[in-house]
Design a protein around this motif. Structure first.
Motif, mmCIF file in Angstrom:
data_model
loop_
_atom_site.group_PDB
_atom_site.id
_atom_site.type_symbol
_atom_site.label_atom_id
_atom_site.label_comp_id
_atom_site.label_asym_id
_atom_site.label_seq_id
_atom_site.Cartn_x
_atom_site.Cartn_y
_atom_site.Cartn_z
ATOM 1 N N ARG A 6 64.955 46.791 20.995
ATOM 2 C CA ARG A 6 65.412 48.081 20.491
ATOM 3 C C ARG A 6 64.361 48.658 19.550
ATOM 4 O O ARG A 6 64.028 48.051 18.537
ATOM 5 N N ASN A 7 63.858 49.823 19.866
ATOM 6 C CA ASN A 7 62.972 50.576 18.972
ATOM 7 C C ASN A 7 61.850 49.736 18.372
ATOM 8 O O ASN A 7 61.592 49.786 17.178
ATOM 9 N N TYR A 9 61.739 46.503 18.061
ATOM 10 C CA TYR A 9 62.224 45.224 17.556
ATOM 11 C C TYR A 9 62.701 44.379 18.725
ATOM 12 O O TYR A 9 63.202 44.894 19.719
ATOM 13 N N ARG A 10 62.575 43.074 18.574
ATOM 14 C CA ARG A 10 63.046 42.136 19.592
ATOM 15 C C ARG A 10 64.060 41.207 18.922
ATOM 16 O O ARG A 10 63.798 40.635 17.861
ATOM 17 N N PHE A 11 65.230 41.062 19.547
ATOM 18 C CA PHE A 11 66.320 40.247 19.032
ATOM 19 C C PHE A 11 66.533 39.088 19.998
ATOM 20 O O PHE A 11 66.873 39.314 21.158
ATOM 21 N N GLU A 12 66.309 37.870 19.520
ATOM 22 C CA GLU A 12 66.418 36.684 20.371
ATOM 23 C C GLU A 12 67.586 35.811 19.896
ATOM 24 O O GLU A 12 67.479 35.116 18.886
ATOM 25 N N PRO A 13 68.708 35.847 20.620
ATOM 26 C CA PRO A 13 69.866 35.029 20.225
ATOM 27 C C PRO A 13 69.729 33.574 20.666
ATOM 28 O O PRO A 13 69.104 33.275 21.690
ATOM 29 N N GLU A 14 70.281 32.696 19.868
ATOM 30 C CA GLU A 14 70.420 31.278 20.228
ATOM 31 C C GLU A 14 71.716 30.801 19.613
ATOM 32 O O GLU A 14 72.191 31.380 18.631
ATOM 33 N N PHE A 15 72.310 29.752 20.200
ATOM 34 C CA PHE A 15 73.595 29.294 19.693
ATOM 35 C C PHE A 15 73.823 27.828 20.020
ATOM 36 O O PHE A 15 73.176 27.264 20.895
ATOM 37 N N ALA A 23 72.506 32.236 15.911
ATOM 38 C CA ALA A 23 71.631 33.100 15.125
ATOM 39 C C ALA A 23 70.909 34.046 16.067
ATOM 40 O O ALA A 23 70.690 33.732 17.238
ATOM 41 N N ILE A 24 70.576 35.196 15.535
ATOM 42 C CA ILE A 24 69.741 36.146 16.259
ATOM 43 C C ILE A 24 68.458 36.262 15.454
ATOM 44 O O ILE A 24 68.489 36.640 14.283
ATOM 45 N N HIS A 25 67.347 35.885 16.059
ATOM 46 C CA HIS A 25 66.053 35.998 15.388
ATOM 47 C C HIS A 25 65.493 37.380 15.661
ATOM 48 O O HIS A 25 65.414 37.813 16.811
ATOM 49 N N VAL A 26 65.111 38.065 14.586
ATOM 50 C CA VAL A 26 64.619 39.434 14.678
ATOM 51 C C VAL A 26 63.102 39.411 14.525
ATOM 52 O O VAL A 26 62.572 38.827 13.570
ATOM 53 N N TYR A 27 62.406 40.066 15.464
ATOM 54 C CA TYR A 27 60.949 40.163 15.444
ATOM 55 C C TYR A 27 60.531 41.621 15.545
ATOM 56 O O TYR A 27 61.192 42.412 16.203
ATOM 57 N N LYS A 28 59.444 41.958 14.883
ATOM 58 C CA LYS A 28 58.834 43.276 15.043
ATOM 59 C C LYS A 28 57.363 43.053 15.342
ATOM 60 O O LYS A 28 56.663 42.401 14.561
ATOM 61 N N GLN A 29 56.908 43.565 16.468
ATOM 62 C CA GLN A 29 55.534 43.405 16.929
ATOM 63 C C GLN A 29 55.121 41.932 16.923
ATOM 64 O O GLN A 29 54.035 41.572 16.489
ATOM 65 N N GLU A 51 75.738 42.222 20.926
ATOM 66 C CA GLU A 51 75.376 43.648 20.906
ATOM 67 C C GLU A 51 75.874 44.321 19.637
ATOM 68 O O GLU A 51 75.168 45.128 19.042
ATOM 69 N N GLN A 52 77.088 43.992 19.214
ATOM 70 C CA GLN A 52 77.648 44.590 18.005
ATOM 71 C C GLN A 52 76.836 44.193 16.771
ATOM 72 O O GLN A 52 76.546 45.028 15.912
ATOM 73 N N LEU A 53 76.461 42.929 16.686
ATOM 74 C CA LEU A 53 75.643 42.476 15.553
ATOM 75 C C LEU A 53 74.296 43.195 15.532
ATOM 76 O O LEU A 53 73.815 43.609 14.465
ATOM 77 N N ILE A 54 73.690 43.364 16.690
ATOM 78 C CA ILE A 54 72.408 44.068 16.777
ATOM 79 C C ILE A 54 72.588 45.531 16.410
ATOM 80 O O ILE A 54 71.788 46.092 15.642
ATOM 81 N N ASP A 55 73.649 46.173 16.918
ATOM 82 C CA ASP A 55 73.921 47.577 16.585
ATOM 83 C C ASP A 55 74.107 47.763 15.081
ATOM 84 O O ASP A 55 73.543 48.686 14.484
#
Length: 63
Positions: A6-7, A9-15, A23-29, A51-55
């Motif tokens: 999204r915009n 950013y990259r969101f990589e979920p693991e559980f 957890a959702i790991h958030v990365y930018k570039q 999706e809700q957590l990312i939103d």
């Protein structure tokens, strides 16, 4: 469950099914920004929950 982009950013979920958390790991570039932790019930988290957590994260951060 794959990564969500999204915009720039990259969101990589693991559980963990055993621990019923994830957890959702958030990365930018390609650089780690932060980790969003969550709990769930069942065999795996629902994609709607991810999706809700990312939103919510994007809304809070103005992304």
């Amino acid at each position: 469950m794959g990564a969500v982009e999204r915009n720039g950013y990259r969101f990589e979920p693991e559980f963990s099914v055993i621990e019923q958390n994830g957890a959702i790991h958030v990365y930018k570039q390609g650089e780690f920004v932060e980790e969003l932790q969550f709990d769930f019930k069942g065999k795996f988290p629902e994609m709607d929950q991810i999706e809700q957590l990312i939103d919510e994260y994007c809304e809070d951060k103005g992304i």
